[in-house]
Design an enzyme around this catalytic site. Structure first.
Site, PDB file in Angstrom:
ATOM      1  N   THR B 157       0.836  -1.204   0.000  1.00  0.00           N
ATOM      2  CA  THR B 157       0.000   0.000   0.000  1.00  0.00           C
ATOM      3  C   THR B 157       0.865   1.246   0.000  1.00  0.00           C
ATOM      4  O   THR B 157       1.807   1.349   0.778  1.00  0.00           O
ATOM      5  CB  THR B 157      -0.962   0.069   1.207  1.00  0.00           C
ATOM      6  OG1 THR B 157      -1.553   1.379   1.224  1.00  0.00           O
ATOM      7  CG2 THR B 157      -0.287  -0.152   2.536  1.00  0.00           C
ATOM      8  N   ILE B 158       0.535   2.170  -0.882  1.00  0.00           N
ATOM      9  CA  ILE B 158       1.259   3.449  -0.863  1.00  0.00           C
ATOM     10  C   ILE B 158       0.887   4.224   0.399  1.00  0.00           C
ATOM     11  O   ILE B 158       1.638   5.082   0.829  1.00  0.00           O
ATOM     12  CB  ILE B 158       0.965   4.325  -2.105  1.00  0.00           C
ATOM     13  CG1 ILE B 158      -0.510   4.729  -2.199  1.00  0.00           C
ATOM     14  CG2 ILE B 158       1.425   3.640  -3.372  1.00  0.00           C
ATOM     15  CD1 ILE B 158      -0.757   5.888  -3.162  1.00  0.00           C
ATOM     16  N   ASP B 159      -0.271   3.902   0.999  1.00  0.00           N
ATOM     17  CA  ASP B 159      -0.745   4.655   2.170  1.00  0.00           C
ATOM     18  C   ASP B 159       0.104   4.396   3.411  1.00  0.00           C
ATOM     19  O   ASP B 159       0.076   5.189   4.349  1.00  0.00           O
ATOM     20  CB  ASP B 159      -2.207   4.289   2.476  1.00  0.00           C
ATOM     21  CG  ASP B 159      -3.130   4.579   1.309  1.00  0.00           C
ATOM     22  OD1 ASP B 159      -2.761   5.393   0.449  1.00  0.00           O
ATOM     23  OD2 ASP B 159      -4.224   3.987   1.251  1.00  0.00           O
ATOM     24  N   TYR B 311      -3.389   9.099  -9.653  1.00  0.00           N
ATOM     25  CA  TYR B 311      -2.744   7.824  -9.996  1.00  0.00           C
ATOM     26  C   TYR B 311      -1.246   7.971 -10.286  1.00  0.00           C
ATOM     27  O   TYR B 311      -0.500   7.002 -10.148  1.00  0.00           O
ATOM     28  CB  TYR B 311      -3.403   7.222 -11.246  1.00  0.00           C
ATOM     29  CG  TYR B 311      -4.710   6.512 -11.006  1.00  0.00           C
ATOM     30  CD1 TYR B 311      -5.180   6.261  -9.727  1.00  0.00           C
ATOM     31  CD2 TYR B 311      -5.477   6.068 -12.074  1.00  0.00           C
ATOM     32  CE1 TYR B 311      -6.383   5.602  -9.518  1.00  0.00           C
ATOM     33  CE2 TYR B 311      -6.683   5.400 -11.877  1.00  0.00           C
ATOM     34  CZ  TYR B 311      -7.131   5.176 -10.591  1.00  0.00           C
ATOM     35  OH  TYR B 311      -8.320   4.508 -10.400  1.00  0.00           O
ATOM     36  N   GLN B 313       1.065   9.355  -8.714  1.00  0.00           N
ATOM     37  CA  GLN B 313       1.920   9.128  -7.549  1.00  0.00           C
ATOM     38  C   GLN B 313       2.010   7.660  -7.172  1.00  0.00           C
ATOM     39  O   GLN B 313       2.974   7.237  -6.559  1.00  0.00           O
ATOM     40  CB  GLN B 313       1.446   9.952  -6.355  1.00  0.00           C
ATOM     41  CG  GLN B 313       0.158   9.490  -5.713  1.00  0.00           C
ATOM     42  CD  GLN B 313      -0.553  10.589  -4.934  1.00  0.00           C
ATOM     43  OE1 GLN B 313      -0.197  10.901  -3.816  1.00  0.00           O
ATOM     44  NE2 GLN B 313      -1.565  11.181  -5.555  1.00  0.00           N
TER      45      GLN B 313
END
Lengths: 422, 422
Positions: B157-159, B311, B313
């Site tokens: 996850t980028i989060d 998107y 990023q």
């Protein structure tokens, strides 16, 4: 290649001349360089070209901070001994830019007062349409006043809309950024469409011309790109657009859309008109990506995502085009050479000699032929909502090659110089 | 280093075992890998790790297209002989992703029918919080049904909001993209502010956590970054925010702002709430960048620009972090190794051993401890509107190193495999 060889011989002769002259105690004249208009990721490469070439030719080189805005305040930086290597890999205007148009006589009066005081005899102005207008006015005024001044314009604009040149420094890098970003976003969309987002919209700069938006289609050369490109050159027809999107969705399940900020309805109204003017009285544009996505969502019932790269596309030096960087530098050098050859009152241009292999030659055009003109995307570069082979032939050489900036701490080691107080 | 050595010895022993077994005519069991949730620029590196490690260990490896959505349709791809090199440099979900949550019993019933039919004995699910919940349910159901199945989650996850792991594959690359983009945009703004745009706003993903928005401050290590970072962890106070911007403008003339999409008012309402729900009944978020810019423009009278990378990023593989790519691959490998060691019903995690030199070790955590949990940015990682030294210490190793994709025609040569009809 040929240009380079010519350049080398030219240098050697000039350097010999300078050494001779310096021995005879001749004082060299001062040149002034400044940046103007919206910046690019390679405008500093042009600065590098101008400064390096000027120094090699024995000119004293000053830099005006923030274009004519700083020049009018005598805000100069002496670049004679400045370490300029960072200019080759640092994006945006290292010396600050401006949006000022010298409209009144008092500005012009002040400018020539400052030029006289500092004995400025060469003026290299690096910018787009508006800036070439300024450069032209300065050249005309100098002649009118009998003040010996040689003005040469160095082209710069991501919009690629300057006439009389095959293309503009800054365009290739922004086009490369757009092409890559659209490829990556379309791959993302392709992963998600089955039960999530089906339409992706990217809003792209370029003012009244579609050169940059067109670049969103270049990724197809490697297998993925924009499915629909909305250009300012093609008046927006909502029904036709929505039925095109619908058709693509039914065929492949997802649709990647590139929309130019300057997209207009047939009556000339901007699709992006935000409905208010800024403090300068200009209609504020922006959000055309959301407008388009809103149409798709409400009329076709599809889930959408919107990207607006904004400044990221014009200062994305980390993925700039090597060809663009080299040409930007060379445009700077040619400006100095032209001035020294007494070819002034002109802007440096590039003519395409051949596509295969890609070859250009440098030339020049009188500044007044460039000032305030806009070159639109030719009709044979697009068809319907896509770009043609002719556009690929034109644009692919311009995005060719990579020249990565140096990295430190996992990030580019861009350098900043002190621009003084605001 | 130590891990690598261990890995090599481990491989050799296993490969010997496999050769022995194959000679004895033993049939190996089938493994299934699939991608789920929002994709990243390095999720395919995890796929590479899983597939390569599975093959090295003699497992037959199938890939489910579009996560459980495709698995429920028996949409499989046999990866036993697939050329997988492209997975190391192609962003987004090469095998398609999904947002599906298996909510009803009939889905579960169908899944086990398909697992049985295909003799799936290992299931590697690559995703974030929601996907780990799915993985956990599948593991529990298998036990309930007495079906021998080993489920291991591969984090993604980028989060960066998964608990019990120092960080998540995908975050480092997105953080690097954000940090660089903010540096470049801030340099652009710095060029223009004297008589044009003074405030730049970048809207950043990350859902409820501020990990990604915080990365907009990392550029300061090299001299330029976000001046103000609006995190979801800090309830939004409009007056305090505007006076902070005003102060920065009066000091340096311009202000670069990063705003997290999940920014909330003290009462819990999203600043970005667009005022309508999507077809699934979720409140649509978006446009918080424009909301923030609108406040600055209308209340402080400053000219603004807004970027929404969206998107771009999360799929910006062209500037991914080498560290992140290597770790993503290793997380995939570890998932296979854990399953083979009978450590299942877990997700692979990373523990930080030291910062200087940066060192992690791989470990695991039961899936139910990860499912549907969110790890917020710790309080000592930010202060006011900026990030602290502690955050720099944490994040800089994660964005370290570059691993550029191969280029062709001036663009990355990403590869697509046929995912079949929608």
């Amino acid at each position: 290649m040929k240009n380079e060889k010519y350049g080398k011989i030219f240098y050697k002769l000039l350097i010999l001349k300078i050494i001779e002259a310096k021995e005879e105690g001749i004082v060299f004249m001062k040149a002034l360089y400044a940046q103007s208009g919206g910046v690019t990721s390679v405008i500093n490469a042009s600065a590098y070209g101008v400064i390096d070439e000027a120094r090699k030719n024995g000119l004293e080189i000053l830099v005006g901070i923030n274009g004519v805005t700083g020049i009018l305040k005598e805000n100069f930086l002496d670049a004679s001994d400045l370490d300029i290597e960072f200019l080759r890999y640092t994006p945006a205007g290292a010396f600050g830019s401006c949006r000022k148009k010298m409209k009144n006589d008092s500005d012009i009066e002040k400018l020539f007062e400052i030029f006289r005081k500092n004995e400025i005899r060469y003026f290299f102005y690096n910018g787009g349409n508006d800036s070439m207008d300024t450069a032209w006015r300065v050249q005309m005024e100098a002649q009118k006043r009998g003040y010996e001044l040689k003005v040469v314009g160095v082209p710069k604009t991501i919009d690629n809309d300057l006439p009389h040149t095959d293309h503009c420094p800054g365009y290739g890098s922004a086009a490369k950024y757009i092409a890559i970003s659209m490829m990556e976003a379309a791959l993302d969309l392709r992963s998600m469409y089955v039960d999530s987002t089906q339409v992706f919209v990217m809003e792209i700069m370029g003012r009244h011309a579609g050169w940059l938006a067109a670049a969103a289609g270049l990724g197809w050369i490697n297998g993925i790109g924009a499915d629909v490109i909305l250009l300012p050159e093609k008046p927006f027809n909502k029904d036709e657009f929505l039925s095109t999107v619908n058709k693509i969705i039914s065929e492949k399940g997802y649709c990647a859309i590139a929309v130019a900020e300057g997209l207009k309805y047939p009556d000339g109204f901007f699709v992006s008109d935000m409905g208010f003017t800024d403090s300068f009285g200009n209609r504020q544009l922006g959000g055309v990506g959301f407008t388009i996505a809103g149409m798709v969502r409400s009329e076709l019932g599809l889930k959408t995502h919107v990207a607006i790269p904004d400044y990221l596309q014009r200062s994305g030096r980390h993925i700039a085009s090597k060809t663009d960087i080299e040409e930007a530098e060379m445009c700077g050098r040619m400006a100095v050479r032209y001035a020294l050859e007494d070819n002034y009152g002109v802007m440096v241009t590039m003519e395409r000699v051949s596509n295969n292999p890609y070859q250009i030659k440098y030339s020049s055009v009188p500044l007044n032929l460039v000032a305030d003109q806009t070159k639109m995307l030719p009709k044979d570069f697009y068809e319907g909502y896509t770009v043609t082979d002719k556009f690929f032939e034109y644009a692919l050489p311009l995005i060719s090659g990579e020249f990565y900036p140096p990295f430190e701490n996992g990030l580019p080691s861009y350098k900043l110089i002190n621009l003084g107080k605001k």
